[in-house]
Design a protein around this motif. Structure first.
Motif, PDB file in Angstrom:
ATOM      1  N   THR A 227       6.010  16.298  19.236  1.00  0.00           N
ATOM      2  CA  THR A 227       6.275  14.899  18.914  1.00  0.00           C
ATOM      3  C   THR A 227       5.486  13.979  19.842  1.00  0.00           C
ATOM      4  N   VAL A 228       4.931  12.925  19.256  1.00  0.00           N
ATOM      5  CA  VAL A 228       4.246  11.881  20.009  1.00  0.00           C
ATOM      6  C   VAL A 228       5.079  10.613  19.906  1.00  0.00           C
ATOM      7  N   HIS A 229       5.112   9.840  20.981  1.00  0.00           N
ATOM      8  CA  HIS A 229       5.824   8.563  20.997  1.00  0.00           C
ATOM      9  C   HIS A 229       4.805   7.428  21.108  1.00  0.00           C
ATOM     10  N   ALA A 230       5.008   6.389  20.312  1.00  0.00           N
ATOM     11  CA  ALA A 230       4.075   5.258  20.316  1.00  0.00           C
ATOM     12  C   ALA A 230       4.802   3.976  19.968  1.00  0.00           C
ATOM     13  N   LYS A 231       4.292   2.883  20.488  1.00  0.00           N
ATOM     14  CA  LYS A 231       4.871   1.586  20.139  1.00  0.00           C
ATOM     15  C   LYS A 231       4.605   1.261  18.681  1.00  0.00           C
ATOM     16  N   ASP A 232       3.368   1.509  18.219  1.00  0.00           N
ATOM     17  CA  ASP A 232       2.983   1.211  16.836  1.00  0.00           C
ATOM     18  C   ASP A 232       2.335   2.438  16.215  1.00  0.00           C
ATOM     19  N   VAL A 233       2.440   2.542  14.881  1.00  0.00           N
ATOM     20  CA  VAL A 233       1.881   3.679  14.155  1.00  0.00           C
ATOM     21  C   VAL A 233       1.087   3.166  12.963  1.00  0.00           C
ATOM     22  N   LEU A 234      -0.138   3.655  12.825  1.00  0.00           N
ATOM     23  CA  LEU A 234      -0.983   3.348  11.675  1.00  0.00           C
ATOM     24  C   LEU A 234      -1.078   4.596  10.817  1.00  0.00           C
ATOM     25  N   VAL A 235      -0.715   4.497   9.549  1.00  0.00           N
ATOM     26  CA  VAL A 235      -0.790   5.634   8.624  1.00  0.00           C
ATOM     27  C   VAL A 235      -2.009   5.430   7.736  1.00  0.00           C
ATOM     28  N   THR A 236      -3.054   6.227   7.983  1.00  0.00           N
ATOM     29  CA  THR A 236      -4.332   6.072   7.272  1.00  0.00           C
ATOM     30  C   THR A 236      -4.704   7.395   6.618  1.00  0.00           C
ATOM     31  N   THR A 237      -3.762   7.948   5.855  1.00  0.00           N
ATOM     32  CA  THR A 237      -3.915   9.289   5.287  1.00  0.00           C
ATOM     33  C   THR A 237      -4.310   9.264   3.818  1.00  0.00           C
ATOM     34  N   ASN A 238      -5.198   8.364   3.430  1.00  0.00           N
ATOM     35  CA  ASN A 238      -5.635   8.214   2.042  1.00  0.00           C
ATOM     36  C   ASN A 238      -4.513   7.620   1.211  1.00  0.00           C
ATOM     37  N   LEU A 239      -3.434   8.366   0.963  1.00  0.00           N
ATOM     38  CA  LEU A 239      -2.194   7.802   0.444  1.00  0.00           C
ATOM     39  C   LEU A 239      -1.117   8.101   1.473  1.00  0.00           C
ATOM     40  N   PRO A 240      -0.263   7.141   1.808  1.00  0.00           N
ATOM     41  CA  PRO A 240       0.772   7.415   2.809  1.00  0.00           C
ATOM     42  C   PRO A 240       1.667   8.582   2.366  1.00  0.00           C
ATOM     43  N   PHE A 241       1.911   9.528   3.270  1.00  0.00           N
ATOM     44  CA  PHE A 241       2.835  10.608   2.949  1.00  0.00           C
ATOM     45  C   PHE A 241       4.275  10.124   3.007  1.00  0.00           C
ATOM     46  N   LEU A 242       4.493   8.959   3.618  1.00  0.00           N
ATOM     47  CA  LEU A 242       5.810   8.325   3.623  1.00  0.00           C
ATOM     48  C   LEU A 242       5.977   7.571   2.305  1.00  0.00           C
ATOM     49  N   ASP A 243       7.090   7.797   1.612  1.00  0.00           N
ATOM     50  CA  ASP A 243       7.268   7.189   0.301  1.00  0.00           C
ATOM     51  C   ASP A 243       7.736   5.740   0.367  1.00  0.00           C
ATOM     52  N   GLN A 244       8.105   5.251   1.559  1.00  0.00           N
ATOM     53  CA  GLN A 244       8.447   3.841   1.680  1.00  0.00           C
ATOM     54  C   GLN A 244       7.238   2.993   1.299  1.00  0.00           C
ATOM     55  N   GLY A 245       7.496   1.907   0.629  1.00  0.00           N
ATOM     56  CA  GLY A 245       6.407   1.037   0.202  1.00  0.00           C
ATOM     57  C   GLY A 245       5.931   1.308  -1.205  1.00  0.00           C
ATOM     58  N   LEU A 246       6.274   2.486  -1.748  1.00  0.00           N
ATOM     59  CA  LEU A 246       5.951   2.839  -3.139  1.00  0.00           C
ATOM     60  C   LEU A 246       4.458   2.737  -3.451  1.00  0.00           C
ATOM     61  N   PHE A 247       3.617   3.079  -2.484  1.00  0.00           N
ATOM     62  CA  PHE A 247       2.176   2.977  -2.733  1.00  0.00           C
ATOM     63  C   PHE A 247       1.707   3.998  -3.772  1.00  0.00           C
ATOM     64  N   PHE A 248       2.451   5.088  -3.922  1.00  0.00           N
ATOM     65  CA  PHE A 248       2.109   6.065  -4.955  1.00  0.00           C
ATOM     66  C   PHE A 248       2.320   5.483  -6.356  1.00  0.00           C
ATOM     67  N   ALA A 249       3.160   4.427  -6.463  1.00  0.00           N
ATOM     68  CA  ALA A 249       3.399   3.790  -7.751  1.00  0.00           C
ATOM     69  C   ALA A 249       2.500   2.579  -7.972  1.00  0.00           C
ATOM     70  N   LYS A 250       1.797   2.151  -6.919  1.00  0.00           N
ATOM     71  CA  LYS A 250       0.916   0.986  -7.022  1.00  0.00           C
ATOM     72  C   LYS A 250      -0.561   1.394  -7.059  1.00  0.00           C
ATOM     73  N   SER A 251      -0.786   2.701  -7.210  1.00  0.00           N
ATOM     74  CA  SER A 251      -2.149   3.215  -7.278  1.00  0.00           C
ATOM     75  C   SER A 251      -2.103   4.564  -7.979  1.00  0.00           C
ATOM     76  N   TYR A 252      -3.264   5.106  -8.274  1.00  0.00           N
ATOM     77  CA  TYR A 252      -3.297   6.438  -8.875  1.00  0.00           C
ATOM     78  C   TYR A 252      -4.433   7.241  -8.258  1.00  0.00           C
ATOM     79  N   ALA A 253      -4.258   8.559  -8.229  1.00  0.00           N
ATOM     80  CA  ALA A 253      -5.248   9.443  -7.619  1.00  0.00           C
ATOM     81  C   ALA A 253      -6.346   9.767  -8.613  1.00  0.00           C
ATOM     82  N   LYS A 254      -7.585   9.649  -8.153  1.00  0.00           N
ATOM     83  CA  LYS A 254      -8.735   9.947  -9.009  1.00  0.00           C
ATOM     84  C   LYS A 254      -9.651  10.937  -8.307  1.00  0.00           C
TER      85      LYS A 254
END
Length: 519
Positions: A227-254
């Motif tokens: 585990t790493v501890h950080a004040k802030d976290v940037l998720v830049t994994t192409n599509l977020p693996f976290l489902d919060q934000g529903l980005f998988f529903a606001k885009s599609y994989a091509k």
């Protein structure tokens, strides 16, 4: 370097095997790491943000599930350009001149950011200035080219309409952007990684897949290794693996496909090119031994929607031979990106309720500049610096869910959710799976995704994607199980190849006697 065209490793990765030298996140060594910012994903956006933050005095840790710059950024055509096929006329119509101008400025600034960084730090990455073209071969596509040239000029981009290009075949017309660029993306990003890691206060961890992130004071970034501890976290994994934000529903994989063939320098077209219309081709060259390597891409489709992927490579190879006279195909690979419904990336907070979790996604196939711009926006956000593109890219902006693209995508997702489950009911024996083939089958009432390798051994896994439960489909060219709903991909043994899923498919034990196909 690999010369087998049946290999699906990209040239960018094959030619940089020595740059991936960073450790795993091992619990007993790194478990107490606390830094200012954790960046999950070591591609263009993540490493750009990490580089900027580290240069500004922040301590950072870049955490990558695989190797640095070996995901989407290692499989791109690597055009560094603000010419994005045909987008500006549409942005003017849909978003208005102010927002279209901001998009143009963000991407043109990204071109110059890369160019200046390469020059200042003397990065050895085959960087070269090129003219970029979007071309139409037939007259019925010509008006869209003229409209794009006019729109780009209105927005202050270095655009012009031309009727000739360096391509070895005639065109009806093209929009040309001068003074754009191309490079070797992994060599460029490897330099950024080295610059970040040069400060012992910073970390880069490879082969450390993040499984969960818990927001807090500080945030916890949890991997299987520690585990790493950080004040802030940037998720830049192409599509977020976290489902919060529903980005998988606001885009599609091509997915899209690329082949690369050696070509003599005097026959290599000078410039970067992309066609229009269905079946368009993307074209560029890169230095290769004592010659040039001709890259031709195209054949895009929604991930998991087409099992005849081998035919897509074959069509690209035929195009290369007929249009450019090449003989040997040295490389063939594919890539995947997420397309936002308004074609503008999502960059900013993960959700309205999170205060230390940020995201960048939806680069819509133009990640070299959109990813760079996203990295700059995220870095400025963390540093408290106002960024002129933050509102345009805002991840929390009102998203046009009800569009032709979104309705079609959501309808297809529903069809796959039901229809793909029925495919397994058509087959009831491992004997129905031929060598080199993957197939959905039902054994004793249990649905399985079964693949028979070239030795005859069957590998069976659950066909249920570990992201949100869709049924995977077989990708024949790349021997993978691909999810048609949100773009997750798994190896034939069920291991995660591409997010958003973070858990492997469940393995079904197959008796060693299941090694003979009746075919």
């Amino acid at each position: 370097m690999a010369q087998n065209p049946s290999s699906t490793q990209s040239f960018w990765i094959d030619s940089t095997q020595d740059v991936s030298t960073y450790p795993n996140l091992i619990s007993e060594t790194f478990n107490d790491v606390t830094i200012d910012v954790a960046i999950v994903g070591a591609g263009m956006a993540g490493l750009t943000a990490a580089y900027q933050l580290a240069k500004s005095g922040k301590t950072v840790a870049v955490i990558e599930a695989g190797a640095i710059a070996a995901g989407v950024s290692g499989h791109t055509t690597a055009k560094v350009t603000s010419l994005h096929q045909l987008i500006y006329a549409q942005l003017l119509k849909d978003l208005g001149e102010e927002k279209a101008r901001l998009y143009a400025e963000a991407n043109q600034t990204a071109v110059e950011f890369v160019a200046q960084l390469v020059e200042r730090e003397q990065i050895d990455c085959d960087f070269s200035r090129q003219t970029a073209y979007t071309f139409a071969e037939s007259a019925d596509q010509l008006q869209s080219i003229r409209d794009e040239a006019q729109a780009a000029q209105t927005l202050g981009l270095p655009a012009s309409f031309v009727t000739e290009t360096p391509l070895p075949f005639p065109i009806a017309g093209a929009v040309a952007f001068s003074n754009q660029a191309q490079f070797h993306p992994r060599r460029y990003l490897a330099h950024l990684a080295r610059a970040i890691a040069a400060d012992p206060s910073n970390y880069i961890f490879e082969h450390s897949r993040v499984l969960e992130i818990n927001e807090g004071e500080p945030c916890q970034i949890v991997t299987a290794q520690g585990t790493v501890h950080a004040k802030d976290v940037l998720v830049t994994t192409n599509l977020p693996f976290l489902d919060q934000g529903l980005f998988f529903a606001k885009s599609y994989a091509k997915r899209s496909y690329i082949i690369a063939a050696p070509i003599e320098g005097d026959r290599a077209p000078q410039g970067m090119f992309i066609g229009t219309g269905e079946g368009y081709r993307s074209i560029r060259t890169t230095p290769y031994q004592d010659r040039q390597l001709l890259l031709i891409g195209g054949e895009g489709h929604k991930t998991g929607s087409d099992e005849a992927t081998e035919e897509r490579f074959e069509r690209l190879e035929e195009y290369a031979r007929s249009r450019f006279g090449v003989r040997d195909i040295a490389y063939r690979w594919s890539s995947q990106d997420f397309v936002s419904f308004d074609k503008v990336p999502y960059v900013g907070k993960l959700t309205p309720m999170t205060h230390h979790l940020y995201v960048a996604t939806g680069f819509s196939l133009w990640g070299m500049t959109n990813g760079t711009a996203a990295g700059l926006v995220l870095a400025n956000t963390i540093l408290g610096i106002e960024n002129p593109w933050a509102d345009l890219y805002d991840s929390l902006r009102a998203t046009p869910f009800v569009t032709a693209d979104s309705l079609k995508n959501n309808l297809e997702t529903g069809i796959h959710w039901v229809g793909d489950r029925l495919k397994a009911l058509q087959h009831h024996s491992f004997d129905e799976v031929a060598m080199g083939e993957g197939k959905l089958i039902t054994i004793e009432g249990k649905q399985l995704a079964a693949y028979r390798d070239e030795t005859g051994q069957v590998h069976a896994v659950s066909p249920v994607c570990t992201h949100l439960g869709c049924i995977v489909n077989w990708n024949a060219a790349e021997k993978s199980w691909d999810c048609p709903c949100h773009g997750g991909r798994f190896s034939c043994q069920g291991e995660v190849l591409h997010g958003p899923p973070v858990e492997n498919l469940e393995v079904y034990p197959v008796a060693t006697t299941e090694t003979v196909s009746t075919r």
